[in-house]
Design an enzyme around this catalytic site. Structure first.
Site, short mmCIF file in Angstrom:
data_model
loop_
_atom_site.label_atom_id
_atom_site.label_comp_id
_atom_site.label_asym_id
_atom_site.label_seq_id
_atom_site.Cartn_x
_atom_site.Cartn_y
_atom_site.Cartn_z
N LYS B 103 0.88 -1.17 0.00
CA LYS B 103 0.00 0.00 0.00
C LYS B 103 0.92 1.22 0.00
O LYS B 103 1.57 1.53 1.00
CB LYS B 103 -0.91 0.01 1.23
N GLY B 164 -8.42 9.17 8.88
CA GLY B 164 -8.84 9.27 10.27
C GLY B 164 -9.91 10.30 10.55
O GLY B 164 -10.30 10.50 11.70
N ALA B 191 -9.57 5.46 3.31
CA ALA B 191 -9.45 6.60 4.23
C ALA B 191 -10.70 7.47 4.25
O ALA B 191 -11.36 7.68 3.25
CB ALA B 191 -8.24 7.47 3.88
N ASN B 213 -9.76 1.73 8.99
CA ASN B 213 -9.12 1.31 10.22
C ASN B 213 -9.77 1.96 11.45
O ASN B 213 -10.41 1.32 12.26
CB ASN B 213 -7.63 1.67 10.15
#
Lengths: 75, 265
Positions: B103, B164, B191, B213
């Site tokens: 990645k 995030g 993302a 994530n």
């Protein structure tokens, strides 16, 4: 008159340590001396990747910076 | 209903959920979240070895979990600011994780963590020449994506929003444009996804998968959230394959009224 001879110690940087760099030292020998599990790190000398297969034939010089990298979680 | 597969770099996967492994409250929660998600690809990283500080057993339990479930590793080049750094780190990752998948992240702005398109293309070109299967993290800019394809990338991973941030798909127009202009290219929204509904939206748009994530690892109950995302992703893909209706400006009556004997003055 006596002059104190002060030879700078031949040293290299290994991660966050400063270590002596004797003549003939190789990357493989350095890792072994530092008891690094060679299979669990990747290595770079002066910012250049050194594959596992080339560690024993990669000589180190005074002033070199040796970094090891380890697996971590990531996103 | 059987899950429809997709095949990044020729590897057939039934799960369209790529899951990050950072920031979980414990190794056990990470392992359980992977199991609950149904993912077949998890991302990992590398860092410089420091005298102080281990990883609290995360990598050990991650490797055990992956052996049990058969998921693949996708190492990243997080933290790289130049193509040269990313190339070096990718080579290290290939040796350490024994996979050519990478990645690719080359960040161009510290505040948004926006990918540097020039650095990303430069690094991708070299890495593909070096035999890597490159998964480039990129913006949703069409021309940048085309350049990445030109140098040999077979998968693209445009952002939905900054890493995030949890903002979801902040530019659906650009993402729709990518899907329309790059038919057949595996596209992964990577993302910015904060909620399962965001992931479902990406799949409904025709994206092949999502990578996230923080939305799982930072949830109050990561394991349940992993399951929720898995369901949403499956639903979004099913909806895309079923054909989402086109929006209309005006009402279109759904109940047939012709010939009904009511509202007669």
């Amino acid at each position: 008159m006596t002059h104190a001879l002060h030879q700078p110690t031949a040293a290299l940087t290994f991660n966050d340590l400063t270590l002596p760099c004797p003549e003939g030292l190789t990357l493989g020998a350095l890792l072994a001396a530092q008891q690094v599990n060679a299979e669990q790190v990747a290595t770079a000398v002066n910012g250049r990747f050194v594959p596992r297969t080339q560690r024993d034939t990669t000589p180190l010089q005074p002033g070199d910076t040796v970094l090891t990298f380890q697996a971590i979680v990531g996103g | 209903m059987t899950a429809s597969p997709w095949a990044p770099y020729g590897v057939e996967l039934s799960s369209r959920f790529l899951l990050g492994t950072a920031g979980y409250p414990s190794p056990r929660v990470l392992a359980d979240s992977i199991a609950a998600s149904g993912t077949q690809v998890v991302t990992v990283g590398l860092r410089r070895t420091l005298a102080a500080g281990g990883d609290n057993g995360f990598i050990d339990i991650l490797r055990q979990t992956l052996r049990a479930c058969g998921a693949r590793l996708l190492p990243n080049t997080a933290g790289c600011r130049t193509a040269r750094e990313a190339i070096t780190l990718a080579h290290m990752a290939r040796e350490l994780y024994d996979t050519p998948w990478i990645k690719l992240e080359v960040v161009g702005d510290e505040h948004t963590l926006q990918p540097d398109p020039w650095g990303t293309v430069e690094a991708a070109k070299q890495l593909i020449q070096d035999g890597f299967a490159v998964f480039p993290y990129c913006t949703d800019d069409l021309v940048t994506c085309q350049r990445l394809l030109d140098v040999g990338c077979q998968v693209l991973m445009p952002w939905g929003a900054p890493i995030g941030s949890g903002q979801g798909l902040i530019n659906p127009f650009a993402l729709r444009t990518l899907r329309a202009r790059l038919p057949g290219v595996p596209l992964v929204v990577d993302a910015g996804i904060g909620a399962p509904s965001h992931a479902a939206q990406a799949l409904e748009l025709g994206f092949d998968a999502v990578l996230l994530n923080s939305a799982v690892s930072q949830a109050i109950d990561p394991v349940r959230m992993a399951r929720a995302f898995g369901l949403a992703i499956e639903a979004g893909r099913a909806a895309f394959e079923a054909g989402v209706m086109a929006p209309q400006d005006m009402a279109v009556a759904s109940t047939p009224v012709a010939g009904q004997p009511f509202l007669i003055d």
